[in-house]
Design a protein around this motif. Structure first.
Motif, PDB file in Angstrom:
ATOM      1  N   ILE A 275     -38.308   3.696  -8.608  1.00  0.00           N
ATOM      2  CA  ILE A 275     -36.957   3.748  -9.325  1.00  0.00           C
ATOM      3  C   ILE A 275     -37.462   3.595 -10.844  1.00  0.00           C
ATOM      4  N   GLY A 276     -36.678   4.369 -11.695  1.00  0.00           N
ATOM      5  CA  GLY A 276     -36.922   4.463 -12.997  1.00  0.00           C
ATOM      6  C   GLY A 276     -38.168   5.229 -13.543  1.00  0.00           C
ATOM      7  N   ARG A 277     -38.825   5.828 -12.522  1.00  0.00           N
ATOM      8  CA  ARG A 277     -39.864   6.789 -12.827  1.00  0.00           C
ATOM      9  C   ARG A 277     -39.685   8.106 -12.660  1.00  0.00           C
ATOM     10  N   LEU A 278     -40.607   9.185 -13.043  1.00  0.00           N
ATOM     11  CA  LEU A 278     -40.296  10.467 -12.990  1.00  0.00           C
ATOM     12  C   LEU A 278     -41.102  11.048 -11.792  1.00  0.00           C
ATOM     13  N   LEU A 279     -40.310  11.885 -10.730  1.00  0.00           N
ATOM     14  CA  LEU A 279     -41.052  12.979 -10.062  1.00  0.00           C
ATOM     15  C   LEU A 279     -41.253  14.172 -10.929  1.00  0.00           C
ATOM     16  N   VAL A 280     -42.483  14.482 -10.935  1.00  0.00           N
ATOM     17  CA  VAL A 280     -42.735  16.028 -11.865  1.00  0.00           C
ATOM     18  C   VAL A 280     -43.202  16.800 -10.628  1.00  0.00           C
ATOM     19  N   SER A 281     -42.562  18.032 -10.421  1.00  0.00           N
ATOM     20  CA  SER A 281     -43.194  18.969  -9.530  1.00  0.00           C
ATOM     21  C   SER A 281     -44.409  19.626  -9.729  1.00  0.00           C
ATOM     22  N   THR A 282     -45.206  19.760  -8.727  1.00  0.00           N
ATOM     23  CA  THR A 282     -46.599  20.446  -8.978  1.00  0.00           C
ATOM     24  C   THR A 282     -46.122  21.875  -8.968  1.00  0.00           C
ATOM     25  N   PRO A 283     -47.187  22.604  -9.527  1.00  0.00           N
ATOM     26  CA  PRO A 283     -46.773  24.094  -9.481  1.00  0.00           C
ATOM     27  C   PRO A 283     -46.797  24.488  -7.975  1.00  0.00           C
ATOM     28  N   TRP A 284     -47.281  23.804  -7.015  1.00  0.00           N
ATOM     29  CA  TRP A 284     -47.573  24.430  -5.722  1.00  0.00           C
ATOM     30  C   TRP A 284     -46.159  23.831  -4.725  1.00  0.00           C
ATOM     31  N   LEU A 285     -45.366  23.257  -5.264  1.00  0.00           N
ATOM     32  CA  LEU A 285     -44.108  22.679  -4.588  1.00  0.00           C
ATOM     33  C   LEU A 285     -43.420  23.995  -4.120  1.00  0.00           C
ATOM     34  N   ALA A 286     -43.195  24.096  -2.542  1.00  0.00           N
ATOM     35  CA  ALA A 286     -42.586  25.174  -2.209  1.00  0.00           C
ATOM     36  C   ALA A 286     -41.011  25.273  -2.474  1.00  0.00           C
ATOM     37  N   ASP A 287     -40.346  24.125  -2.593  1.00  0.00           N
ATOM     38  CA  ASP A 287     -38.968  24.025  -2.575  1.00  0.00           C
ATOM     39  C   ASP A 287     -38.462  24.729  -3.871  1.00  0.00           C
ATOM     40  N   PRO A 288     -38.016  26.114  -3.745  1.00  0.00           N
ATOM     41  CA  PRO A 288     -37.339  26.656  -5.153  1.00  0.00           C
ATOM     42  C   PRO A 288     -36.194  25.901  -5.799  1.00  0.00           C
ATOM     43  N   ASN A 289     -35.561  24.740  -5.175  1.00  0.00           N
ATOM     44  CA  ASN A 289     -34.597  24.105  -5.885  1.00  0.00           C
ATOM     45  C   ASN A 289     -35.345  23.281  -6.864  1.00  0.00           C
ATOM     46  N   PHE A 290     -36.715  22.903  -6.693  1.00  0.00           N
ATOM     47  CA  PHE A 290     -37.316  21.894  -7.640  1.00  0.00           C
ATOM     48  C   PHE A 290     -38.341  22.551  -8.306  1.00  0.00           C
ATOM     49  N   ARG A 291     -38.461  23.799  -8.494  1.00  0.00           N
ATOM     50  CA  ARG A 291     -39.446  24.554  -9.270  1.00  0.00           C
ATOM     51  C   ARG A 291     -39.560  24.171 -10.569  1.00  0.00           C
ATOM     52  N   ARG A 292     -40.703  23.464 -11.182  1.00  0.00           N
ATOM     53  CA  ARG A 292     -40.909  22.942 -12.581  1.00  0.00           C
ATOM     54  C   ARG A 292     -39.658  22.002 -12.865  1.00  0.00           C
ATOM     55  N   THR A 293     -39.470  21.163 -11.964  1.00  0.00           N
ATOM     56  CA  THR A 293     -38.391  19.957 -12.446  1.00  0.00           C
ATOM     57  C   THR A 293     -39.087  18.660 -12.787  1.00  0.00           C
ATOM     58  N   VAL A 294     -38.216  18.049 -13.398  1.00  0.00           N
ATOM     59  CA  VAL A 294     -38.563  16.502 -13.706  1.00  0.00           C
ATOM     60  C   VAL A 294     -37.140  15.649 -13.213  1.00  0.00           C
TER      61      VAL A 294
END
Length: 187
Positions: A8-27
């Protein structure tokens, strides 16, 4: 894994290998995490739609570049407001603190009163959500980096640069990842 509030209150930063297109290069700013799942909002997906088009009166509250952001693929027909609270820890009417300087905005509150009390805010269409164990599985698979959030991450004037900027400030290997091309297979 640490306690359920560790995200909680932290960031999830997608890795370049995350397969889900909904989260491509997301923070994603994490707003809740417990045994039944997790909840957050994507910070770097502006929609180009004025907030007033969906929530009249709230445009003035939206930090530059203004406009509505896509908070994630879940519940795109609903809105959530997230604000940066003042550093002094002063209570702001219409904003419920979450953790640190982040709070959830009551979108039924007076927008002018909220705007006057917060450092900045964003309005999101939808959110990002994970069911029980889903986020933990994605973390185990190497889909996300978990890093500290800064208040400026929520209200950045350059959301399209946020993914690279957050990774770069981590230093080391993550700073190198920030330089990966759009298609990591080309690296």
């Amino acid at each position: 894994m640490a306690g359920s509030d560790a995200f909680i209150g932290r960031l999830l930063v997608s890795t370049p290998w995350l397969a889900d297109p909904n989260f491509r290069r997301t923070v994603v700013l994490m707003l809740d995490h417990h045994e039944d799942g997790a909840f957050g909002v994507v910070l770097n997906r502006p929609t180009g739609v004025d907030v007033d088009a969906v929530l009249p009166g709230w445009q003035a509250c939206a930090a530059e570049p203004g406009g509505l952001f896509e908070g994630g693929p879940v519940g795109l027909d609903s809105a959530i407001g997230v604000a940066v609270l003042p550093p002094e820890g002063v209570a702001v009417p219409g904003v419920d603190p979450v953790v640190g300087r982040f709070g959830i905005v009551d979108l039924d509150a007076d927008p002018a009163q909220v705007a006057a009390g917060v450092v900045g805010a964003r309005i999101f269409a939808g959110h990002s959500g994970w069911g029980a164990g889903q986020l933990e599985h994605e973390l185990d698979d190497g889909g996300w980096y978990v890093v500290d959030a800064w208040p400026d991450d929520l209200v950045t004037h350059e959301p399209e640069q946020l993914w690279r900027r957050v990774l770069r400030r981590q230093g080391g290997d993550l700073a190198i990842v920030s330089l990966y091309p759009e298609d990591p297979r080309l690296n």
